[in-house]
Design a protein around this motif. Structure first.
Motif, PDB file in Angstrom:
ATOM      1  N   HIS A  74     -28.020  21.597  41.229  1.00 22.62           N
ATOM      2  CA  HIS A  74     -29.317  20.943  41.293  1.00 22.62           C
ATOM      3  C   HIS A  74     -29.622  20.207  39.985  1.00 22.62           C
ATOM      4  CE1 HIS A  74     -31.017  23.750  44.682  1.00 22.62           C
ATOM      5  NE2 HIS A  74     -30.204  22.799  45.140  1.00 22.62           N
ATOM      6  N   VAL A  75     -29.387  20.888  38.870  1.00 22.30           N
ATOM      7  CA  VAL A  75     -29.639  20.273  37.568  1.00 22.30           C
ATOM      8  C   VAL A  75     -28.752  19.048  37.371  1.00 22.30           C
ATOM      9  CG1 VAL A  75     -29.418  20.598  35.076  1.00 22.30           C
ATOM     10  CG2 VAL A  75     -30.491  22.371  36.462  1.00 22.30           C
ATOM     11  N   CYS A  76     -27.491  19.171  37.764  1.00 19.07           N
ATOM     12  CA  CYS A  76     -26.553  18.052  37.642  1.00 19.07           C
ATOM     13  C   CYS A  76     -27.019  16.855  38.470  1.00 19.07           C
ATOM     14  CB  CYS A  76     -25.155  18.490  38.071  1.00 19.07           C
ATOM     15  SG  CYS A  76     -23.882  17.220  37.869  1.00 19.07           S
ATOM     16  N   ALA A  77     -27.485  17.105  39.681  1.00 20.26           N
ATOM     17  CA  ALA A  77     -27.950  16.026  40.558  1.00 20.26           C
ATOM     18  C   ALA A  77     -29.153  15.318  39.942  1.00 20.26           C
ATOM     19  CB  ALA A  77     -28.303  16.586  41.929  1.00 20.26           C
ATOM     20  N   GLU A 125     -29.930  15.151  36.715  1.00 18.15           N
ATOM     21  CA  GLU A 125     -29.503  14.416  35.525  1.00 18.15           C
ATOM     22  C   GLU A 125     -28.752  13.142  35.891  1.00 18.15           C
ATOM     23  OE1 GLU A 125     -29.159  18.111  32.325  1.00 18.15           O
ATOM     24  OE2 GLU A 125     -27.364  17.480  33.445  1.00 18.15           O
ATOM     25  N   LYS A 126     -27.915  13.214  36.925  1.00 17.18           N
ATOM     26  CA  LYS A 126     -27.176  12.030  37.360  1.00 17.18           C
ATOM     27  C   LYS A 126     -28.120  10.947  37.888  1.00 17.18           C
ATOM     28  CE  LYS A 126     -22.609  13.931  38.480  1.00 17.18           C
ATOM     29  NZ  LYS A 126     -21.621  14.175  39.557  1.00 17.18           N
ATOM     30  N   ALA A 127     -29.248  11.376  38.463  1.00 18.86           N
ATOM     31  CA  ALA A 127     -30.234  10.425  38.984  1.00 18.86           C
ATOM     32  C   ALA A 127     -31.150   9.896  37.879  1.00 18.86           C
ATOM     33  CB  ALA A 127     -31.065  11.089  40.077  1.00 18.86           C
ATOM     34  N   GLY A 128     -30.916  10.349  36.664  1.00 23.34           N
ATOM     35  CA  GLY A 128     -31.733   9.885  35.543  1.00 23.34           C
ATOM     36  C   GLY A 128     -33.042  10.620  35.369  1.00 23.34           C
ATOM     37  N   HIS A 129     -33.158  11.792  35.983  1.00 19.10           N
ATOM     38  CA  HIS A 129     -34.406  12.556  35.913  1.00 19.10           C
ATOM     39  C   HIS A 129     -34.243  13.745  34.968  1.00 19.10           C
ATOM     40  CE1 HIS A 129     -35.557   9.983  39.109  1.00 19.10           C
ATOM     41  NE2 HIS A 129     -34.923  10.624  40.079  1.00 19.10           N
ATOM     42  N   ASP A 130     -33.982  13.460  33.704  1.00 23.97           N
ATOM     43  CA  ASP A 130     -33.778  14.531  32.732  1.00 23.97           C
ATOM     44  C   ASP A 130     -35.022  15.401  32.576  1.00 23.97           C
ATOM     45  OD1 ASP A 130     -31.283  13.487  32.385  1.00 23.97           O
ATOM     46  OD2 ASP A 130     -31.647  12.655  30.391  1.00 23.97           O
ATOM     47  N   ASP A 131     -36.208  14.782  32.703  1.00 25.50           N
ATOM     48  CA  ASP A 131     -37.446  15.546  32.583  1.00 25.50           C
ATOM     49  C   ASP A 131     -37.578  16.560  33.710  1.00 25.50           C
ATOM     50  OD1 ASP A 131     -37.649  13.420  34.394  1.00 25.50           O
ATOM     51  OD2 ASP A 131     -39.813  13.178  34.084  1.00 25.50           O
ATOM     52  N   LEU A 132     -37.197  16.148  34.926  1.00 17.62           N
ATOM     53  CA  LEU A 132     -37.272  17.075  36.063  1.00 17.62           C
ATOM     54  C   LEU A 132     -36.204  18.157  35.965  1.00 17.62           C
ATOM     55  CD1 LEU A 132     -37.984  14.611  39.025  1.00 17.62           C
ATOM     56  CD2 LEU A 132     -39.583  15.781  37.491  1.00 17.62           C
ATOM     57  N   ALA A 133     -35.047  17.803  35.400  1.00 17.31           N
ATOM     58  CA  ALA A 133     -34.000  18.803  35.182  1.00 17.31           C
ATOM     59  C   ALA A 133     -34.490  19.876  34.215  1.00 17.31           C
ATOM     60  CB  ALA A 133     -32.740  18.127  34.645  1.00 17.31           C
ATOM     61  N   GLN A 134     -35.245  19.451  33.196  1.00 21.31           N
ATOM     62  CA  GLN A 134     -35.791  20.408  32.242  1.00 21.31           C
ATOM     63  C   GLN A 134     -36.808  21.329  32.911  1.00 21.31           C
ATOM     64  OE1 GLN A 134     -37.627  18.608  28.833  1.00 21.31           O
ATOM     65  NE2 GLN A 134     -38.009  20.533  27.796  1.00 21.31           N
ATOM     66  N   ASP A 151     -35.567  29.804  34.886  1.00 23.85           N
ATOM     67  CA  ASP A 151     -35.518  30.851  33.862  1.00 23.85           C
ATOM     68  C   ASP A 151     -36.714  31.791  33.989  1.00 23.85           C
ATOM     69  OD1 ASP A 151     -33.191  29.795  32.866  1.00 23.85           O
ATOM     70  OD2 ASP A 151     -34.139  28.770  31.168  1.00 23.85           O
ATOM     71  N   SER A 152     -37.880  31.214  34.290  1.00 23.88           N
ATOM     72  CA  SER A 152     -39.078  32.038  34.429  1.00 23.88           C
ATOM     73  C   SER A 152     -38.968  32.968  35.637  1.00 23.88           C
ATOM     74  CB  SER A 152     -40.307  31.140  34.566  1.00 23.88           C
ATOM     75  OG  SER A 152     -41.486  31.909  34.671  1.00 23.88           O
ATOM     76  N   ILE A 153     -38.441  32.455  36.756  1.00 27.12           N
ATOM     77  CA  ILE A 153     -38.261  33.293  37.951  1.00 27.12           C
ATOM     78  C   ILE A 153     -37.330  34.457  37.657  1.00 27.12           C
ATOM     79  CG2 ILE A 153     -37.276  33.337  40.282  1.00 27.12           C
ATOM     80  CD1 ILE A 153     -38.303  30.447  40.601  1.00 27.12           C
ATOM     81  N   MET A 154     -36.226  34.170  36.962  1.00 30.10           N
ATOM     82  CA  MET A 154     -35.271  35.233  36.637  1.00 30.10           C
ATOM     83  C   MET A 154     -35.869  36.233  35.659  1.00 30.10           C
ATOM     84  SD  MET A 154     -31.540  33.306  36.521  1.00 30.10           S
ATOM     85  CE  MET A 154     -32.071  31.914  35.484  1.00 30.10           C
ATOM     86  N   ALA A 155     -36.662  35.755  34.703  1.00 30.23           N
ATOM     87  CA  ALA A 155     -37.302  36.651  33.745  1.00 30.23           C
ATOM     88  C   ALA A 155     -38.313  37.564  34.432  1.00 30.23           C
ATOM     89  CB  ALA A 155     -37.988  35.826  32.648  1.00 30.23           C
ATOM     90  N   PHE A 156     -39.083  37.015  35.388  1.00 33.50           N
ATOM     91  CA  PHE A 156     -40.041  37.833  36.134  1.00 33.50           C
ATOM     92  C   PHE A 156     -39.317  38.907  36.933  1.00 33.50           C
ATOM     93  CE2 PHE A 156     -43.492  35.290  34.883  1.00 33.50           C
ATOM     94  CZ  PHE A 156     -44.663  35.812  35.400  1.00 33.50           C
ATOM     95  N   LYS A 157     -38.180  38.551  37.485  1.00 29.83           N
ATOM     96  CA  LYS A 157     -37.395  39.533  38.244  1.00 29.83           C
ATOM     97  C   LYS A 157     -36.977  40.686  37.339  1.00 29.83           C
ATOM     98  CE  LYS A 157     -33.111  40.070  40.889  1.00 29.83           C
ATOM     99  NZ  LYS A 157     -31.888  39.403  41.359  1.00 29.83           N
ATOM    100  N   GLN A 158     -36.583  40.364  36.115  1.00 25.15           N
ATOM    101  CA  GLN A 158     -36.170  41.394  35.174  1.00 25.15           C
ATOM    102  C   GLN A 158     -37.353  42.246  34.767  1.00 25.15           C
ATOM    103  OE1 GLN A 158     -33.169  42.163  34.418  1.00 25.15           O
ATOM    104  NE2 GLN A 158     -33.663  43.746  32.925  1.00 25.15           N
TER     105      GLN A 158
END
Length: 271
Positions: free
Chosen positions: A236-239, A241-250, A257-264
């Motif tokens: 998903h992140v690669c797609a 970035e390839k589309a030029g949406h670096d802000d959305l990738a971030q 990361d937040s979802i995984m942290a909440f799970k922990q």
């Protein structure tokens, strides 16, 4: 109850309809522009032809002195000045504001409070207030009782909270509403690039919301992040970035990361 409404925007428009529907009298509507005040006044007269006419004005000094309560529903950045000017004109009146983040003491003098309906509003869509939670605060018990009684005529969910609690409510609402809607705006943008209408997402959005009446948001969480499916997330992140949406990738990385942290956090809490 006789009410003067200070403001004619999204919240003021919906609140005016709810209060009138409940049998209260909107004596006056003030707005910075006469046009806005007149529009709301005319809408109320059209919606409630049997109610008494509402006086529109763009001058605070012209607002009636006969109201039982003055409700300020304006932008946060002008609330202080509006409240101060109104208090100078109404030294003994009960004045309340409707803001989520502003403290009660932004209104000077005695006889002040807060009437905060936690909902998203627009002038174009008049909502029903019955299920909207309304949070109230006042400086003394008598005014708090009055605000509870007033709020209970338009909502079945009224609660007294402190200013600190109200700020937390507003912060949580930004995540639930504003940020969630922005995620939908991002989805709309990505779909539009592929010529796909956004309405294909509506059943998914409705089901996502419906589940929350039966389980907690953490329990309802699905998707690659909660599964810690790194391969899908990287794709998903690669797609993006390839589309030029670096802000959305971030944004995607931070949300995952937040979802995984909440799970922990839940795992640690329950262990």
């Amino acid at each position: 109850m006789n009410i003067a409404l200070i403001g004619a925007g999204n919240l003021a428009t919906n609140l005016a309809h709810a209060l009138t529907r409940a049998g209260h009298k909107i004596l006056a509507v003030y707005s910075r522009t006469m046009q806005s005040a007149q529009v709301l006044s005319e809408r109320l007269e059209q919606a409630f032809p049997d109610a008494e006419p509402v006086t529109p004005t763009d001058k605070l000094e012209s607002v009636t002195h006969q109201a039982d309560i003055y409700i300020i529903a304006v932008r946060d950045d002008v609330l202080h000045d509006v409240a101060a000017n109104l208090r100078s004109l109404m030294p003994d009146a009960l004045i309340v504001h409707t803001a989520g983040t502003m403290q009660m003491d932004v209104i000077p003098g005695k006889g002040r409070g807060v009437l905060y309906p936690m909902q998203t509003f627009s002038k174009q869509r008049i909502v029903r207030f019955e299920e909207i939670p309304v949070f109230v605060e006042a400086e003394n018990d008598a005014d708090l009782t009055l605000l509870k009684e007033l709020a209970s005529t338009i909502s079945n969910n009224v609660m007294a909270v402190s200013g600190h609690q109200r700020k937390s409510l507003h912060l949580a609402a930004v995540f639930c509403c504003n940020f969630a809607n922005h995620c939908s705006a991002i989805a709309d943008f990505l779909l539009d690039e592929q010529g796909i209408p956004f309405n294909v997402m509506l059943p998914l959005i409705r089901e996502t919301t419906a589940k929350l009446s039966q389980c907690t948001p953490r329990e309802a969480q699905t998707g690659p992040a909660v599964r810690e499916d790194k391969k899908v997330m990287d794709n998903h992140v690669c797609a993006l970035e390839k589309a030029g949406h670096d802000d959305l990738a971030q944004i995607y990385r931070m949300m995952s990361d937040s979802i995984m942290a909440f799970k922990q956090k839940v795992h640690i809490k329950n262990s």
